[in-house]
Design an enzyme around this catalytic site. Structure first.
Site, PDB file in Angstrom:
ATOM      1  N   ARG A 106     -15.894  15.075 -19.997  1.00 20.32           N
ATOM      2  CA  ARG A 106     -14.553  14.935 -19.751  1.00 20.32           C
ATOM      3  C   ARG A 106     -13.794  16.265 -19.685  1.00 20.32           C
ATOM      4  O   ARG A 106     -12.553  16.649 -19.241  1.00 20.32           O
ATOM      5  CB  ARG A 106     -13.623  13.810 -21.140  1.00 20.32           C
ATOM      6  CG  ARG A 106     -12.549  14.389 -21.681  1.00 20.32           C
ATOM      7  CD  ARG A 106     -12.220  13.433 -22.261  1.00 20.32           C
ATOM      8  NE  ARG A 106     -12.922  13.298 -23.717  1.00 20.32           N
ATOM      9  CZ  ARG A 106     -12.441  14.451 -24.422  1.00 20.32           C
ATOM     10  NH1 ARG A 106     -11.184  15.127 -24.695  1.00 20.32           N
ATOM     11  NH2 ARG A 106     -12.983  14.754 -25.467  1.00 20.32           N
ATOM     12  N   TYR A 122       8.702   7.122  -6.758  1.00 22.77           N
ATOM     13  CA  TYR A 122       7.167   6.161  -7.255  1.00 22.77           C
ATOM     14  C   TYR A 122       7.882   5.656  -8.947  1.00 22.77           C
ATOM     15  O   TYR A 122       8.240   6.092  -9.531  1.00 22.77           O
ATOM     16  CB  TYR A 122       5.948   6.917  -7.441  1.00 22.77           C
ATOM     17  CG  TYR A 122       5.011   5.886  -7.614  1.00 22.77           C
ATOM     18  CD1 TYR A 122       5.041   5.152  -6.185  1.00 22.77           C
ATOM     19  CD2 TYR A 122       4.745   6.021  -8.678  1.00 22.77           C
ATOM     20  CE1 TYR A 122       3.730   4.115  -6.920  1.00 22.77           C
ATOM     21  CE2 TYR A 122       3.524   5.421  -9.042  1.00 22.77           C
ATOM     22  CZ  TYR A 122       3.149   4.194  -8.012  1.00 22.77           C
ATOM     23  OH  TYR A 122       1.772   3.545  -7.992  1.00 22.77           O
ATOM     24  N   ASP A 147       4.863  15.749  -5.872  1.00 23.82           N
ATOM     25  CA  ASP A 147       3.934  14.751  -5.795  1.00 23.82           C
ATOM     26  C   ASP A 147       4.327  14.521  -3.806  1.00 23.82           C
ATOM     27  O   ASP A 147       4.765  14.211  -3.246  1.00 23.82           O
ATOM     28  CB  ASP A 147       4.502  13.221  -6.302  1.00 23.82           C
ATOM     29  CG  ASP A 147       3.646  12.259  -6.053  1.00 23.82           C
ATOM     30  OD1 ASP A 147       2.615  12.195  -4.940  1.00 23.82           O
ATOM     31  OD2 ASP A 147       3.780  10.989  -6.987  1.00 23.82           O
ATOM     32  N   LYS A 151      -4.663   7.210  -2.264  1.00 28.49           N
ATOM     33  CA  LYS A 151      -3.967   6.465  -1.106  1.00 28.49           C
ATOM     34  C   LYS A 151      -4.878   7.966   0.235  1.00 28.49           C
ATOM     35  O   LYS A 151      -5.887   7.147   0.281  1.00 28.49           O
ATOM     36  CB  LYS A 151      -2.761   7.018  -1.304  1.00 28.49           C
ATOM     37  CG  LYS A 151      -2.100   6.490  -2.325  1.00 28.49           C
ATOM     38  CD  LYS A 151      -1.706   4.827  -2.541  1.00 28.49           C
ATOM     39  CE  LYS A 151      -1.074   4.365  -3.800  1.00 28.49           C
ATOM     40  NZ  LYS A 151       0.143   5.053  -4.419  1.00 28.49           N
TER      41      LYS A 151
HETATM   42  C1  LIG Z   1       0.526   5.062  -5.833  1.00 31.77           C
HETATM   43  C2  LIG Z   1       1.128   6.541  -6.044  1.00 31.77           C
HETATM   44  C3  LIG Z   1       1.499   6.799  -7.512  1.00 31.77           C
HETATM   45  C4  LIG Z   1       0.334   6.664  -8.673  1.00 31.77           C
HETATM   46  O1  LIG Z   1      -0.665   7.046  -8.377  1.00 31.77           O
HETATM   47  P1  LIG Z   1      -2.218   5.396  -9.488  1.00 31.77           P
HETATM   48  O2  LIG Z   1      -3.378   6.660  -8.238  1.00 31.77           O
HETATM   49  O3  LIG Z   1      -1.760   4.437  -8.679  1.00 31.77           O
HETATM   50  O4  LIG Z   1      -1.568   5.911 -10.180  1.00 31.77           O
HETATM   51  C5  LIG Z   1       2.165   8.121  -7.857  1.00 31.77           C
HETATM   52  N1  LIG Z   1       3.010   8.761  -6.618  1.00 31.77           N
HETATM   53  C6  LIG Z   1       3.069   7.963  -5.208  1.00 31.77           C
HETATM   54  C7  LIG Z   1       3.684   8.684  -4.136  1.00 31.77           C
HETATM   55  C8  LIG Z   1       1.804   6.951  -5.295  1.00 31.77           C
HETATM   56  O5  LIG Z   1       2.034   6.805  -4.016  1.00 31.77           O
END
Ligand SMILES: *Cc1c(COP(=O)(O)O)cnc(C)c1O
Length: 390
Positions: free
Chosen positions: A57, A110, A182, A207
């Site tokens: 962790r 998001y 992000d 992603k």
């Molecule tokens: C999918 C996504 C998230 C969240 O990610 P997870 O891996 O599903 O927790 C955050 N920001 C963007 C732009 C995303 O496409």
């Protein structure tokens, strides 16, 4: 010699030396726990992220190899990998904010981020002002004495708006704010926000970084060392740590990131043009098209225009529903960024509770389709999309 090009960096990952050789790929250390001979060494390993490994962790060699790879790609000092993208986002928000603080964020965030900000408002009195992201002066207008953070996304979901990152980050710095970006949709191959002044960059690894629809993970990259140490400490205490196997899958997937992104972008540009010429399609949202409102910004901020395309069907909600029933190879799916093409009709799925007005406020039309363009042959993608169009 440190390779300078991201396409090279993703291939050559740091692997631990053995007595007379070293593994060519990073091994999985599927261990939660590490044994010590020296009690002082154990204590040091528990107190700092760079003093060895004691407990997964806190840190793990496989996880660390991923963190080093992504930190180098983003031009950051160091990174902390997490169990999901939302784990990274929640850690970034709760690590930096206190009860009563104020955040300035983009209005088309998001969905999970938006929900978390609402939660932080209800539980801890953290206020949020949403800005459209069209003019950096919006930051100075929204700022209050209690403002601590400016929270941005490089390319927004689903209508692919591109914020002028250098200008917005400069406005955030000017106001003395911590800036968080992000960068999931752009990836460090298309944009490196730290080079434009961001303090923290985060990703949903789920992603493009993972890229194969087989791993759920996230990561935080820090521009400076003190913030990294704080971020490591907070993320570790919050328990958002990534599993070594997810880190390993990501290290494997990320080796082809440059190749995949080239194909995603080329295919998306082609599909966007074909969609724009189709009579059933009212509008196409792709930053690579000259008709996109942020095309000029995108040319400056992005190295290429990404793999996400959205389009509005002239037939509205019914046409969108028909399209998602008609696709065969392209998968109807909630996620994005994998090698396979995926489509979503927000009005009948993720945003089905919203009426036409509420959808429009979210920047979505009743007939909007979001297409995550994969790396298949573009002709096959178009053949499937075209036969499903009303
Ligand atoms: C999918 C996504 C998230 C969240 O990610 P997870 O891996 O599903 O927790 C955050 N920001 C963007 C732009 C995303 O496409």
């Amino acid at each position: 010699m440190t390779p300078q090009h991201p396409a090279t960096r993703v291939v050559h990952q740091h692997t631990p030396p053995l007595p007379t050789s070293h593994p060519i790929s990073v091994p999985i250390y599927q261990a939660s726990n590490f044994g010590f001979d020296d009690p002082d060494a154990l204590s040091d390993a528990l107190n700092a992220p760079d003093q060895g490994f004691a407990y997964s962790r806190y840190g793990n060699p496989t996880t660390r190899a991923l963190e080093e790879t992504v930190a180098a790609l983003e031009g950051g000092t160091a990174a902390v990998a997490t169990a999901s993208g939302m784990g990274a986002i929640t850690s970034a928000l709760t690590g930096a904010l206190r009860a009563g603080d104020h955040v300035i964020a983009l209005s088309c965030l998001y969905g999970g981020t938006y929900a978390t900000l609402n939660y932080l408002h209800d539980h801890f009195g953290i206020d949020v002002s949403y800005v459209r992201g069209e003019d950096p002066a919006e930051v100075a207008t929204a700022v209050r004495p209690s403002t601590r953070m400016l929270y941005l996304e490089t390319i927004t979901n689903p209508v692919t708006r591109v914020v002028d990152l250098p200008a917005f980050l400069a406005a955030g710095k000017e106001a003395g704010l911590l800036t968080v970006v992000d960068n999931t949709f752009a990836t460090p191959l298309l944009c490196r926000p730290i080079e434009h002044g961001a303090d923290v960059v985060l990703h949903s690894i789920t992603k493009y970084l993972g890229g194969h629809s087989d791993v759920t993970a996230g990561i935080l990259v820090f521009a400076d060392d003190a913030r990294y140490r704080d971020g490591w400490h907070h993320t570790m205490e919050m328990g958002a740590a990534i599993d070594p196997f997810a880190a390993w899958l990501t290290l494997r997937g990320i080796q082809t990131l440059a190749l995949r992104m080239r194909q995603h972008c080329a295919n998306a540009a082609r599909i966007a043009e074909l969609l724009a010429a189709h009579p059933s399609v009212e509008a196409v949202h792709y930053p690579g098209l000259a008709t996109h409102p942020d095309h000029e910004v995108a040319k400056r901020v992005l190295a290429d225009f990404g793999g996400m395309v959205s389009f509005d069907l002239a037939g509205g909600r019914d046409a969108g529903y028909t399209f998602t029933k008609g696709i065969r190879m392209v998968k109807l799916a909630a996620s994005l960024g994998g090698v396979e093409s995926m489509a979503l009709h927000p009005a009948s799925t993720s945003h089905r509770q919203l009426d036409a007005d509420a959808l429009r406020a979210a920047g979505i039309a009743e007939g909007t389709i979001r297409l995550s363009v994969g790396i298949e042959h573009a002709d096959d993608i178009w053949a499937d999309v075209e036969q499903a169009l009303p």
